[in-house]
Design a protein around this motif. Structure first.
Motif, short mmCIF file in Angstrom:
data_model
loop_
_atom_site.label_atom_id
_atom_site.label_comp_id
_atom_site.label_asym_id
_atom_site.label_seq_id
_atom_site.Cartn_x
_atom_site.Cartn_y
_atom_site.Cartn_z
N GLY A 83 4.30 -8.54 10.50
CA GLY A 83 3.06 -7.82 10.76
C GLY A 83 3.19 -6.34 10.53
O GLY A 83 2.26 -5.68 10.05
N GLY A 84 4.35 -5.77 10.88
CA GLY A 84 4.56 -4.34 10.64
C GLY A 84 4.55 -4.00 9.16
O GLY A 84 4.02 -2.94 8.77
N GLU A 85 5.14 -4.86 8.34
CA GLU A 85 5.10 -4.64 6.89
C GLU A 85 3.66 -4.66 6.38
O GLU A 85 3.27 -3.82 5.55
N ALA A 86 2.85 -5.59 6.87
CA ALA A 86 1.45 -5.66 6.44
C ALA A 86 0.68 -4.41 6.85
O ALA A 86 -0.14 -3.87 6.08
N VAL A 87 0.94 -3.91 8.06
CA VAL A 87 0.25 -2.69 8.52
C VAL A 87 0.65 -1.50 7.67
O VAL A 87 -0.20 -0.69 7.26
N GLU A 88 1.93 -1.35 7.38
CA GLU A 88 2.38 -0.21 6.57
C GLU A 88 1.80 -0.29 5.16
O GLU A 88 1.41 0.73 4.58
N ALA A 89 1.74 -1.50 4.60
CA ALA A 89 1.17 -1.64 3.26
C ALA A 89 -0.32 -1.29 3.26
O ALA A 89 -0.82 -0.62 2.35
N SER A 90 -1.04 -1.72 4.28
CA SER A 90 -2.47 -1.43 4.35
C SER A 90 -2.72 0.06 4.56
O SER A 90 -3.64 0.63 3.96
#
Length: 506
Positions: free
Chosen positions: A101-108
């Protein structure tokens, strides 16, 4: 509901009280992810983060890491690599890494910042790349046994370049003239930006005109072969689908083929008309051309603001003087209609038995009375009784209009061939022009004269639509040129003029 709540927790650090502190830590983990570093220790985070203030204590970093782990942005694992004693083993030490989830947030968040900072660009390079990819596809389609891998690679490059062109064009059409920024700029900055924008737009429009014909020709040449090529590419992509039976593989192949077909239809619609709707390339070209009047309007607003506020009382005093100078009441009425946009009364045709020939100049007091339906007073509309009128079939009128437009286009094209020879010619040697050629000539002459620095200066520029290049050189001051037209004789100082089609400039 639980999944939505958990996802919201991942963004808690953005709006938390110590959001800057948390963002500095998450930036370290995002950088480590790009550098293929899997895990970080608290002291590494403390040393590598770009803190906005003084270096924090390691206890504060540990507390922030624990809180980010609670929110789900990070994952923690016991750190046993530095254990040298039994006391170190029982002391809590952790390694941290980005969670899924942290990777998805940083990408967004990165995509969000990139979108806000992106400047809309008109990509002439993308047009060239699209033409080259289509030419390569034509070459591959002409082979006896097409190389499917090369076809697949070329199509992927084509889609990537086309999507970039479409995204930037859409962003450009949303807001192009920067009118808000211009109205707050200095006059010198506005003048510099005006010249840069006009040159930028003229270069893109000219390249769009030249490349569109080439790209359209490639697309038409590929139409007989494109279905077979897309089928081969879809079969190649279906090999990597999840294991399954023959029906699953056939369904996957159909899905990939439909997806590629949809992309091809989008590319086709960009350069070809769809029914009565213009192509996206034509819309982009029209939007780019309209950006210049928008820019000039912003500059006019700046000049008007620099000249000072308008004194309305002085304007009314001048207007009163004009009224006082009128010799007759008729002159005063005409001046009043021109000054205040007053028009004569138009009578409503609500009465079926009313006189249809009632002139608009009839006074209301002298006109026959109107019978107003109560529905008009109650609902603001007077809906007629009975069935609604049938929709008129305008196919014949549309066909007639299309024929007239085609004939006019042929006449304009003939006029363009008459004038755009690419050879220098004196205006006096033109001698006689028909109505369409003379109209085209006046348009070209006006565009050239707007760029002329002085009556004796030579000028060369490209037309606003990017189709023609005009060069104008004044001859001797005493020279004279006369051009006979259906509207009369056009005369003036003789010039040497060269008109060249941009398609011939390669």
């Amino acid at each position: 509901m639980c999944a939505v709540s958990d996802s919201a927790e991942l963004f808690r650090h953005v709006s938390a009280e110590k959001s800057d502190f948390y963002r500095c830590i998450m930036d370290v983990f995002a950088t480590a992810k790009r550098q293929y570093r899997l895990q970080l220790r608290p002291d590494e985070v403390q040393a590598e983060a770009r803190w906005s203030s003084m270096l924090p204590r390691i206890e504060d970093v540990n507390a922030a890491l624990a809180q980010l782990t609670t929110w789900g942005n990070l994952e923690s694992h016991p750190d046993t690599a530095r254990v040298s004693s039994l006391g170190d083993f029982y002391r809590a030490r952790f390694l941290y890494r980005l969670s899924h989830g942290g990777e998805a947030v940083e990408a967004s968040l990165a995509q969000f910042v990139q979108t806000l900072q992106r400047r809309a660009e008109l990509q002439t390079v993308a047009l060239e790349d699209i033409a080259n990819r289509l030419q390569a596809l034509r070459t591959l389609a002409g082979e006896v046994a097409a190389d499917v891998a090369k076809v697949h690679e070329t199509l992927r490059d084509l889609v990537r370049v086309f999507e970039s062109l479409a995204d930037n064009a859409q962003a450009f059409m949303v807001g192009v003239a920067r009118s808000i920024a211009l109205q707050q700029a200095e006059a010198t900055a506005v003048a510099t930006y005006k010249r840069q924008l006009i040159d930028y737009l003229e270069r893109f429009i000219g390249d769009l005109v030249r490349r569109s014909d080439t790209i359209a020709g490639h697309i038409l040449a590929l139409e007989p072969h494109i279905d077979a090529l897309l089928q081969q590419v879809a079969a190649r992509e279906a090999r990597d689908s999840a294991p399954g039976n023959a029906a699953d593989r056939a369904e996957a192949q159909t899905f990939y083929r439909n997806a590629w077909r949809e992309r091809w239809i989008g590319l086709h619609g960009w350069f070809f008309r769809s029914g009565h709707e213009p192509s996206q390339a034509e819309l982009l070209r029209a939007r780019a051309r309209s950006a210049i009047p928008q820019l000039l309007g912003a500059i006019a607003a700046i000049n008007e603001r620099r000249s000072g506020r308008s004194d309305r009382s002085a304007d009314f005093r001048v207007l009163a003087g004009w009224f006082a100078a009128c010799q007759t009441d008729g002159d005063a009425h005409r001046l009043g209609r021109a000054a205040f946009a007053l028009n004569q009364a138009r009578h409503f045709a609500l009465n079926t038995d009313a006189d249809a020939d009632l002139p608009a100049s009839t006074r209301w007091a002298d006109a026959p009375p109107l019978q107003i339906h109560p529905r008009l007073r109650e609902y603001g509309e007077a809906a007629p009784r009975g069935p609604m009128a049938r929709i008129r079939d305008r196919a014949e009128a549309r066909a007639r209009l299309a024929l007239e437009l085609a004939e006019e286009s042929l006449q304009v094209e003939a006029a363009r061939r008459r004038l755009a020879t690419g050879q220098p010619i004196r205006l006096s040697d033109l001698r006689e022009l028909d109505a369409h050629a003379f109209g085209l000539f006046l348009g070209l002459l006006s565009e050239a004269l707007t760029e002329q620095a002085g009556p004796d200066a030579a000028v060369a520029r490209q037309t606003g639509d990017g189709l023609l290049q005009i060069s104008l050189t004044p001859l001797a001051a005493g020279s004279r040129a006369e051009i006979h037209t259906p509207h009369g004789v056009f005369s003036g100082r003789d010039h040497l003029i060269t008109i060249t089609s941009t398609q011939d400039i390669r």
